[in-house]
Design a protein around this motif. Sequence first.
Motif, mmCIF file in Angstrom:
data_model
loop_
_atom_site.group_PDB
_atom_site.id
_atom_site.type_symbol
_atom_site.label_atom_id
_atom_site.label_comp_id
_atom_site.label_asym_id
_atom_site.label_seq_id
_atom_site.Cartn_x
_atom_site.Cartn_y
_atom_site.Cartn_z
ATOM 1 N N ASP A 45 0.850 -1.195 0.000
ATOM 2 C CA ASP A 45 0.000 0.000 0.000
ATOM 3 C C ASP A 45 0.891 1.252 0.000
ATOM 4 O OD1 ASP A 45 -2.896 1.159 1.155
ATOM 5 O OD2 ASP A 45 -1.151 2.230 1.949
ATOM 6 N N ASN A 47 0.564 4.274 1.280
ATOM 7 C CA ASN A 47 0.783 4.949 2.573
ATOM 8 C C ASN A 47 1.734 4.143 3.457
ATOM 9 O OD1 ASN A 47 -0.873 7.144 2.036
ATOM 10 N ND2 ASN A 47 -2.721 6.057 2.708
ATOM 11 N N HIS A 52 6.942 3.078 6.011
ATOM 12 C CA HIS A 52 7.664 1.912 6.549
ATOM 13 C C HIS A 52 8.667 1.264 5.597
ATOM 14 C CE1 HIS A 52 4.979 1.887 10.052
ATOM 15 N NE2 HIS A 52 3.986 2.091 9.207
ATOM 16 N N PRO A 74 -3.551 3.935 -2.426
ATOM 17 C CA PRO A 74 -4.411 3.533 -1.311
ATOM 18 C C PRO A 74 -5.891 3.659 -1.659
ATOM 19 C CG PRO A 74 -3.503 5.724 -0.946
ATOM 20 C CD PRO A 74 -2.890 5.215 -2.218
ATOM 21 N N ILE A 110 -5.222 -4.252 0.077
ATOM 22 C CA ILE A 110 -4.032 -4.918 -0.477
ATOM 23 C C ILE A 110 -4.141 -6.436 -0.286
ATOM 24 C CG2 ILE A 110 -1.490 -5.082 -0.350
ATOM 25 C CD1 ILE A 110 -2.682 -2.354 -1.355
ATOM 26 N N ASP A 139 -9.371 -9.186 10.905
ATOM 27 C CA ASP A 139 -10.450 -9.700 10.065
ATOM 28 C C ASP A 139 -9.972 -10.171 8.690
ATOM 29 O OD1 ASP A 139 -12.803 -10.222 8.781
ATOM 30 O OD2 ASP A 139 -13.762 -8.298 9.147
ATOM 31 N N LYS A 145 -10.369 -15.226 1.975
ATOM 32 C CA LYS A 145 -11.194 -14.587 0.938
ATOM 33 C C LYS A 145 -10.354 -13.540 0.236
ATOM 34 C CE LYS A 145 -15.851 -14.595 2.853
ATOM 35 N NZ LYS A 145 -16.938 -13.654 3.161
ATOM 36 N N PHE A 172 3.260 -1.618 12.873
ATOM 37 C CA PHE A 172 2.695 -0.884 11.732
ATOM 38 C C PHE A 172 1.598 0.082 12.189
ATOM 39 C CE2 PHE A 172 4.440 -4.371 9.048
ATOM 40 C CZ PHE A 172 5.076 -3.589 8.099
ATOM 41 N N THR A 175 1.431 4.207 12.711
ATOM 42 C CA THR A 175 1.147 5.283 11.742
ATOM 43 C C THR A 175 -0.292 5.229 11.224
ATOM 44 O OG1 THR A 175 1.982 3.847 9.967
ATOM 45 C CG2 THR A 175 3.545 5.415 10.941
ATOM 46 N N GLU A 180 -9.019 5.140 10.819
ATOM 47 C CA GLU A 180 -8.848 3.739 10.411
ATOM 48 C C GLU A 180 -8.834 2.801 11.625
ATOM 49 O OE1 GLU A 180 -9.358 2.882 7.519
ATOM 50 O OE2 GLU A 180 -9.130 4.802 6.497
ATOM 51 N N LYS A 229 -12.073 -15.179 14.849
ATOM 52 C CA LYS A 229 -12.263 -15.345 13.404
ATOM 53 C C LYS A 229 -11.693 -16.690 12.951
ATOM 54 C CE LYS A 229 -12.531 -13.752 8.869
ATOM 55 N NZ LYS A 229 -12.606 -12.696 7.899
HETATM 56 N N1 LIG Z 1 -11.067 -10.815 2.813
HETATM 57 C C1 LIG Z 1 -11.886 -10.641 3.819
HETATM 58 O O1 LIG Z 1 -12.301 -11.590 4.504
HETATM 59 C C2 LIG Z 1 -12.302 -9.249 4.175
HETATM 60 C C3 LIG Z 1 -12.948 -9.003 5.404
HETATM 61 C C4 LIG Z 1 -13.279 -7.694 5.741
HETATM 62 C C5 LIG Z 1 -12.961 -6.647 4.869
HETATM 63 N N2 LIG Z 1 -12.345 -6.945 3.682
HETATM 64 C C6 LIG Z 1 -11.976 -5.869 2.758
HETATM 65 O O2 LIG Z 1 -10.995 -5.070 3.392
HETATM 66 C C7 LIG Z 1 -11.038 -3.762 2.839
HETATM 67 C C8 LIG Z 1 -10.972 -2.763 3.950
HETATM 68 O O3 LIG Z 1 -9.749 -2.936 4.638
HETATM 69 P P1 LIG Z 1 -9.059 -1.711 5.396
HETATM 70 O O4 LIG Z 1 -10.057 -1.066 6.272
HETATM 71 O O5 LIG Z 1 -7.791 -2.204 5.956
HETATM 72 O O6 LIG Z 1 -8.843 -0.675 4.192
HETATM 73 P P2 LIG Z 1 -7.545 -0.201 3.392
HETATM 74 O O7 LIG Z 1 -6.703 -1.302 2.968
HETATM 75 O O8 LIG Z 1 -8.065 0.738 2.363
HETATM 76 O O9 LIG Z 1 -6.741 0.628 4.495
HETATM 77 C C9 LIG Z 1 -7.361 1.755 5.061
HETATM 78 C C10 LIG Z 1 -6.443 2.984 4.951
HETATM 79 O O10 LIG Z 1 -5.404 2.828 5.891
HETATM 80 C C11 LIG Z 1 -4.141 3.031 5.269
HETATM 81 N N3 LIG Z 1 -3.196 2.216 6.008
HETATM 82 C C12 LIG Z 1 -3.192 0.867 6.165
HETATM 83 N N4 LIG Z 1 -2.233 0.507 7.032
HETATM 84 C C13 LIG Z 1 -1.621 1.646 7.416
HETATM 85 C C14 LIG Z 1 -0.548 1.934 8.294
HETATM 86 N N5 LIG Z 1 0.041 0.965 9.016
HETATM 87 N N6 LIG Z 1 -0.153 3.222 8.430
HETATM 88 C C15 LIG Z 1 -0.782 4.221 7.757
HETATM 89 N N7 LIG Z 1 -1.810 4.008 6.931
HETATM 90 C C16 LIG Z 1 -2.217 2.731 6.754
HETATM 91 C C17 LIG Z 1 -4.351 2.674 3.825
HETATM 92 O O11 LIG Z 1 -3.441 3.334 2.999
HETATM 93 C C18 LIG Z 1 -5.773 3.170 3.605
HETATM 94 O O12 LIG Z 1 -5.751 4.545 3.308
HETATM 95 C C19 LIG Z 1 -12.321 -3.669 2.018
HETATM 96 O O13 LIG Z 1 -11.997 -3.737 0.655
HETATM 97 C C20 LIG Z 1 -13.084 -4.911 2.428
HETATM 98 O O14 LIG Z 1 -13.915 -5.405 1.406
HETATM 99 C C21 LIG Z 1 -12.006 -8.202 3.331
#
Ligand SMILES: NC(=O)c1ccc[n+]([C@@H]2O[C@H](COP(=O)([O-])OP(=O)(O)OC[C@H]3O[C@@H](n4cnc5c(N)ncnc54)[C@H](O)[C@@H]3O)[C@@H](O)[C@H]2O)c1
Length: 364
Positions: A45, A47, A52, A74, A110, A139, A145, A172, A175, A180, A229
């Motif tokens: 990703d 960001n 990092h 992102p 990602i 999660d 998935k 991680f 930051t 989030e 989970k």
């Molecule tokens: N596969 C599955 O079982 C499953 C379950 C739940 C959700 N999802 C999917 O997950 C996605 C949502 O995941 P999310 O909430 O992690 O979203 P994301 O991956 O978009 O991350 C959220 C934001 O946080 C930032 N970010 C992530 N780690 C960071 C860090 N350590 N430092 C700074 N910024 C950071 C990213 O750049 C992004 O802007 C959705 O697409 C959803 O459909 C999948």
Amino acid sequence: MFNQIKVNTSTSAAYHYNVGTDLLDVVCDFISDEIGSAKVFLIIDKNVHHHHIEKINTAFESRFERIVTYVVPPGEKSKSFEQFSSIVEFVLNQGVERTTPLVAIGGGVIGDLAGFVAASVMRGIPLIQVPTSLLAMVDSSIGGKTGINHSTGKNLIGAFYQPKAVFADLNFLDTLPEKEWVNGLSEIIKYGMIESPIILKQLQRLISENGFTNPVQWQPIVEQSAQIKVDIVSRDVNEQGVRAYLNFGHTYAHVIERLGEYSNYSHGEAVFAGMYGAVSASNKLGASIDLNELDHFKSLYNFKLDAIADHRDEFLSLMRKDKKAKNQQIRLVLLKKLGDPFVEEVGELDLIKASWEDVIHHFS
Ligand SMILES: NC(=O)c1ccc[n+]([C@@H]2O[C@H](COP(=O)([O-])OP(=O)(O)OC[C@H]3O[C@@H](n4cnc5c(N)ncnc54)[C@H](O)[C@@H]3O)[C@@H](O)[C@H]2O)c1
């Protein structure tokens, strides 16, 4: 220091979910020892790359002859055909063998996107998940998935594909923006509601003592959440039964996300509001769950649902179109009491409408 949780799957080899701090060397050891490739693909990703990459490079450069890095913009928009095909092209053009590992470093976007690439290239190359958001740690990195979105809906294209290992390195989270953290919080609250109510009390204490500033303190909660989970997906790898419990609040949430055009509300906000709907419907069917369990966390969320209240007449039809609906019947995950979920096809439409009014009332 890290702890391991074994993830059993009936469809592929068992793997470990590892949680702790300073895990990048452990990731590299695992790849060297278990996969034995001199080359690795890192899909990162943007960001996370920004904050990092130095420590990631330090760990990987000392261990591997060739590190090939692809940085993903992102956000949810990256879970697209375009990004998917661009990464597949990149991986194939850079030269890949069936044993070349792909390491997904980022949040759920990602993990889902790079996971689907790993599932597809040469019908499957080794996938290592390094979740960096709270949501991904508790999660999305667990359960196999993977996939991308389509213009007609979220996550409509994908595959079940289990990683070789998951490494949740709490460092991680240093930051991770506060919004989030709150996004990921909803799924932890969900685990408390459907499985382990004690988590709700632990969460309240943790947030009041540490806020979102001390990730290491979150290890016990992240670990318990991951364990829940893991237990659920291990019992139901391909989502035929108990895995449905993980959708608590989600049938409402998907409607909210859709009406918010997938940009006005985060998934976590929608799930938090959706849990009010599921609790309300449960109580109307005889449970007596105290809404205080959710109210304790409400001040952390900063959104209103007034805009979607104007679309009341679409709530039920959208619920019927939910991916988890069967024969257009609305199926809800409800609670008999805290920690005791069940799935019900709810035919009483007035009851569902009334539960929506409760949701709107709480967020207006
Ligand atoms: N596969 C599955 O079982 C499953 C379950 C739940 C959700 N999802 C999917 O997950 C996605 C949502 O995941 P999310 O909430 O992690 O979203 P994301 O991956 O978009 O991350 C959220 C934001 O946080 C930032 N970010 C992530 N780690 C960071 C860090 N350590 N430092 C700074 N910024 C950071 C990213 O750049 C992004 O802007 C959705 O697409 C959803 O459909 C999948």
